[in-house]
Motif scaffolding. Structure first.
Motif, PDB file in Angstrom:
ATOM      1  N   ALA A  33      37.182  27.331  44.337  1.00 52.54           N
ATOM      2  CA  ALA A  33      37.568  27.157  42.927  1.00 52.54           C
ATOM      3  C   ALA A  33      38.175  28.221  42.190  1.00 52.54           C
ATOM      4  O   ALA A  33      39.008  28.108  41.220  1.00 52.54           O
ATOM      5  N   PHE A  34      38.302  29.554  42.679  1.00 44.99           N
ATOM      6  CA  PHE A  34      38.844  30.702  41.934  1.00 44.99           C
ATOM      7  C   PHE A  34      39.974  31.262  42.448  1.00 44.99           C
ATOM      8  O   PHE A  34      40.592  32.220  42.038  1.00 44.99           O
ATOM      9  N   LEU A 127      33.393  31.180  26.867  1.00 48.44           N
ATOM     10  CA  LEU A 127      32.295  31.600  28.214  1.00 48.44           C
ATOM     11  C   LEU A 127      31.038  31.556  27.598  1.00 48.44           C
ATOM     12  O   LEU A 127      30.846  31.605  26.438  1.00 48.44           O
ATOM     13  N   SER A 128      30.225  31.590  28.651  1.00 49.33           N
ATOM     14  CA  SER A 128      28.813  31.529  28.494  1.00 49.33           C
ATOM     15  C   SER A 128      27.943  32.951  27.799  1.00 49.33           C
ATOM     16  O   SER A 128      29.095  33.743  27.646  1.00 49.33           O
ATOM     17  N   LYS A 240      42.240  28.381  33.310  1.00 52.19           N
ATOM     18  CA  LYS A 240      40.989  27.658  33.617  1.00 52.19           C
ATOM     19  C   LYS A 240      40.140  28.443  34.928  1.00 52.19           C
ATOM     20  O   LYS A 240      38.892  28.810  34.924  1.00 52.19           O
ATOM     21  N   GLU A 241      41.026  28.807  35.827  1.00 50.99           N
ATOM     22  CA  GLU A 241      40.533  29.404  37.128  1.00 50.99           C
ATOM     23  C   GLU A 241      39.972  30.911  36.604  1.00 50.99           C
ATOM     24  O   GLU A 241      38.890  31.315  37.254  1.00 50.99           O
ATOM     25  N   GLU A 244      36.493  30.516  34.870  1.00 57.87           N
ATOM     26  CA  GLU A 244      35.576  30.330  35.774  1.00 57.87           C
ATOM     27  C   GLU A 244      34.867  31.566  36.460  1.00 57.87           C
ATOM     28  O   GLU A 244      33.830  31.639  36.751  1.00 57.87           O
ATOM     29  N   ASP A 247      33.349  33.860  34.159  1.00 56.89           N
ATOM     30  CA  ASP A 247      32.062  33.386  33.608  1.00 56.89           C
ATOM     31  C   ASP A 247      30.833  33.127  35.002  1.00 56.89           C
ATOM     32  O   ASP A 247      29.953  33.839  34.531  1.00 56.89           O
ATOM     33  N   ALA A 248      31.557  33.247  36.007  1.00 59.17           N
ATOM     34  CA  ALA A 248      30.538  33.519  37.320  1.00 59.17           C
ATOM     35  C   ALA A 248      30.004  35.024  37.215  1.00 59.17           C
ATOM     36  O   ALA A 248      28.768  35.280  37.440  1.00 59.17           O
TER      37      ALA A 248
END
Length: 281
Positions: A33-34, A127-128, A240-241, A244, A247-248
């Motif tokens: 994903a990243f 982000l979160s 976007k990557e 992600e 954010d992880a």
């Protein structure tokens, strides 16, 4: 804000190394994903971060003249864990999010409030949560006319230009209560006007002014905090990557105590992430 198209130099890079993929796999990330987050960076192997340097202790100039603060420390940690460099560019708050849209930064790190509009925006990726905060009254300690929210009606308030706090404050006050609003580029100019009695109070968050009031006996922050909110990093819409991947890491840092260690270092008190308020809708 206007939508921005991905820049050609972002889309043309394919420079992710197997070492980075291995490091991310070791950290428990979904590397598929990243894997291409570095393709999106403005500069090869470097995350370009927009920040103000004027919102202590989120982002500030320390006693040795260096850029410092919670956001700065966090982005240095993120860059280290992603295996890239980090470059900070300073700008007034009002120019940061437009600068993100205009492709001047990969990330904005300056206590960005997670508002309804920002969470839904196509112009940035919020982000979160990386901290829990709220809005509070900051005033001169000698001002006996203001002892709570009921006392600010009709009085002149200072706010940071372009910040989310003014809308949160307006929503928490009775209709017609809010007095004259004066906007400032940052804390320094606003606190100077407070001390010179050009404004009656400052409408800001709770944690930042509390840090500053601990160093300045002439200013105090009232403990009645309203409109609980969360803050975090904002990432460019075509990254976007990268979003992600960062954010992880933020999720990992929330769980393993890294965020609270930084929060305690810079704000003098931890936050309870189990009490994170729901996202505004």
């Amino acid at each position: 804000m206007e939508n921005s198209m991905p820049s050609a130099h972002r889309l043309s890079r394919r420079v992710v190394t197997s070492a980075i993929a291995l490091a991310m796999a070791t950290a428990g990330f979904a590397t598929t994903a990243f894997a291409d987050f570095k393709d999106e960076l403005l500069k090869n192997d470097t995350i370009v971060v927009g920040t103000t340097g004027t919102a202590p202790p989120f982002t500030m100039i320390n006693d040795t003249g260096d850029l410092d603060g919670y956001d700065v420390a966090l982005m240095k940690k993120v860059a280290e864990d992603l295996g890239v460099n980090v470059e900070f560019r300073q700008l007034d708050w009002s120019g940061l999010l437009p600068g993100l849209v205009a492709d001047r930064f990969d990330v904005v790190a300056s206590g960005v409030t997670r508002t309804k509009d920002r969470l839904a925006s196509d112009d940035l990726i919020m982000l979160s949560p990386y901290i829990i905060n709220g809005v509070a009254i900051t005033k001169l300690a000698s001002n006996d006319e203001i002892s709570g929210w009921d006392d600010v009606c009709g009085k002149t308030v200072g706010v940071v230009r372009g910040s989310a706090e003014i809308n949160l404050i307006r929503d928490s006050l009775p209709e017609g209560c809010l007095g004259t609003v004066k906007e400032y580029p940052g804390w320094t100019e606003m606190s100077l006007d407070l001390k010179n009695h050009r404004i009656d109070w400052m409408g800001m968050d709770y944690l930042g002014p509390s840090y500053l009031a601990a160093k300045d006996d002439s200013i105090t922050v009232l403990s009645d905090v309203r409109s609980p909110k969360t803050q975090s990093l904002a990432v460019a819409p075509d990254d976007k990557e990268l979003a992600e991947a960062i954010d992880a890491l933020i999720a990992q840092y929330r769980e393993d105590g890294t965020l609270n260690a930084m929060i305690t270092e810079y704000f003098g008190q931890p936050v309870d992430f189990s009490k994170t308020p729901a996202d505004p809708k």
